[in-house]
Design a protein around this motif. Structure first.
Motif, PDB file in Angstrom:
ATOM      1  N   CYS A  37     -10.692   3.263 -10.232  1.00 27.16           N
ATOM      2  CA  CYS A  37     -10.506   4.406 -11.132  1.00 27.16           C
ATOM      3  C   CYS A  37      -9.015   4.567 -11.448  1.00 27.16           C
ATOM      4  O   CYS A  37      -8.198   4.805 -10.562  1.00 27.16           O
ATOM      5  N   ALA A  38      -8.649   4.432 -12.712  1.00 29.06           N
ATOM      6  CA  ALA A  38      -7.251   4.496 -13.130  1.00 29.06           C
ATOM      7  C   ALA A  38      -6.622   5.861 -12.827  1.00 29.06           C
ATOM      8  O   ALA A  38      -5.451   5.936 -12.446  1.00 29.06           O
ATOM      9  N   ALA A  39      -7.373   6.930 -12.982  1.00 29.19           N
ATOM     10  CA  ALA A  39      -6.824   8.271 -12.733  1.00 29.19           C
ATOM     11  C   ALA A  39      -6.496   8.464 -11.256  1.00 29.19           C
ATOM     12  O   ALA A  39      -5.450   9.024 -10.909  1.00 29.19           O
ATOM     13  N   VAL A  40      -7.376   7.996 -10.373  1.00 32.32           N
ATOM     14  CA  VAL A  40      -7.131   8.108  -8.935  1.00 32.32           C
ATOM     15  C   VAL A  40      -5.932   7.252  -8.550  1.00 32.32           C
ATOM     16  O   VAL A  40      -5.060   7.682  -7.793  1.00 32.32           O
ATOM     17  N   LYS A  41      -5.841   6.050  -9.090  1.00 36.04           N
ATOM     18  CA  LYS A  41      -4.706   5.171  -8.807  1.00 36.04           C
ATOM     19  C   LYS A  41      -3.398   5.808  -9.258  1.00 36.04           C
ATOM     20  O   LYS A  41      -2.405   5.799  -8.535  1.00 36.04           O
ATOM     21  N   ASN A  42      -3.390   6.374 -10.439  1.00 34.92           N
ATOM     22  CA  ASN A  42      -2.187   7.024 -10.957  1.00 34.92           C
ATOM     23  C   ASN A  42      -1.746   8.174 -10.057  1.00 34.92           C
ATOM     24  O   ASN A  42      -0.562   8.308  -9.727  1.00 34.92           O
ATOM     25  N   ALA A  43      -2.697   8.992  -9.637  1.00 38.16           N
ATOM     26  CA  ALA A  43      -2.369  10.131  -8.775  1.00 38.16           C
ATOM     27  C   ALA A  43      -1.789   9.654  -7.451  1.00 38.16           C
ATOM     28  O   ALA A  43      -0.767  10.167  -6.979  1.00 38.16           O
ATOM     29  N   ARG A  44      -2.405   8.663  -6.850  1.00 38.15           N
ATOM     30  CA  ARG A  44      -1.917   8.152  -5.566  1.00 38.15           C
ATOM     31  C   ARG A  44      -0.560   7.465  -5.727  1.00 38.15           C
ATOM     32  O   ARG A  44       0.336   7.655  -4.895  1.00 38.15           O
ATOM     33  N   ASP A  45      -0.388   6.678  -6.771  1.00 44.73           N
ATOM     34  CA  ASP A  45       0.902   6.015  -7.004  1.00 44.73           C
ATOM     35  C   ASP A  45       2.031   7.038  -7.134  1.00 44.73           C
ATOM     36  O   ASP A  45       3.123   6.841  -6.590  1.00 44.73           O
ATOM     37  N   ASN A  46       1.779   8.113  -7.837  1.00 43.97           N
ATOM     38  CA  ASN A  46       2.806   9.144  -7.988  1.00 43.97           C
ATOM     39  C   ASN A  46       3.071   9.875  -6.677  1.00 43.97           C
ATOM     40  O   ASN A  46       4.201  10.248  -6.380  1.00 43.97           O
ATOM     41  N   HIS A  47       2.037  10.058  -5.877  1.00 47.47           N
ATOM     42  CA  HIS A  47       2.228  10.700  -4.588  1.00 47.47           C
ATOM     43  C   HIS A  47       3.037   9.794  -3.653  1.00 47.47           C
ATOM     44  O   HIS A  47       3.868  10.288  -2.883  1.00 47.47           O
ATOM     45  N   ILE A  48       2.812   8.495  -3.715  1.00 47.25           N
ATOM     46  CA  ILE A  48       3.611   7.548  -2.928  1.00 47.25           C
ATOM     47  C   ILE A  48       5.091   7.717  -3.258  1.00 47.25           C
ATOM     48  O   ILE A  48       5.942   7.792  -2.359  1.00 47.25           O
ATOM     49  N   LYS A  49       5.412   7.805  -4.532  1.00 49.63           N
ATOM     50  CA  LYS A  49       6.812   7.998  -4.950  1.00 49.63           C
ATOM     51  C   LYS A  49       7.362   9.300  -4.370  1.00 49.63           C
ATOM     52  O   LYS A  49       8.485   9.347  -3.879  1.00 49.63           O
ATOM     53  N   TRP A  50       6.575  10.368  -4.435  1.00 51.37           N
ATOM     54  CA  TRP A  50       7.019  11.656  -3.904  1.00 51.37           C
ATOM     55  C   TRP A  50       7.266  11.561  -2.408  1.00 51.37           C
ATOM     56  O   TRP A  50       8.262  12.075  -1.895  1.00 51.37           O
ATOM     57  N   GLU A  51       6.342  10.917  -1.691  1.00 50.39           N
ATOM     58  CA  GLU A  51       6.501  10.774  -0.241  1.00 50.39           C
ATOM     59  C   GLU A  51       7.773  10.009   0.103  1.00 50.39           C
ATOM     60  O   GLU A  51       8.512  10.387   1.022  1.00 50.39           O
TER      61      GLU A  51
END
Length: 69
Positions: A42-56
Motif C-alpha cells: 500500500c503506497a499510502a502506508v509506505k509513505n506514512a512510515r517512510d516519513n515517520h522514519i525521517k522524523w525518528e
C-alpha cells in the motif's frame, strides 16, 4: 516518557496490529512512545512510515527498534 505510558502505547499498537490482521489490512500507526506497521504494497502506508522514519532519525530515535519481541 514514564514506563507505564510506554507500556500502554505498546499495548495499543499490539491491539491495532491484531485488528488489522483480523481485517487483512495494511496499516501504520504511531502514538507517543510506539509505532507499528504491516504493509503489503500500500503506497499510502509506505509513505506514512517512510516519513515517520525521517522524523525518528531527526529526533534521536531508532526507527528500526523492535520492541515487540
Amino acid at each position: 516518557m514514564e514506563e507505564d505510558k510506554l507500556l500502554q502505547a505498546r499495548e495499543f499498537c499490539r491491539e491495532v496490529r491484531e485488528l488489522a490482521l483480523k481485517y487483512d489490512l495494511p496499516f501504520f500507526v504511531v502514538t507517543e512512545g510506539a509505532s507499528a506497521t504491516s504493509n503489503n504494497g500500500c503506497a499510502a502506508v509506505k509513505n506514512a512510515r517512510d516519513n515517520h522514519i525521517k522524523w525518528e532519525e531527526v529526533n534521536g530515535h531508532d526507527p528500526y527498534e523492535d520492541w515487540s519481541k
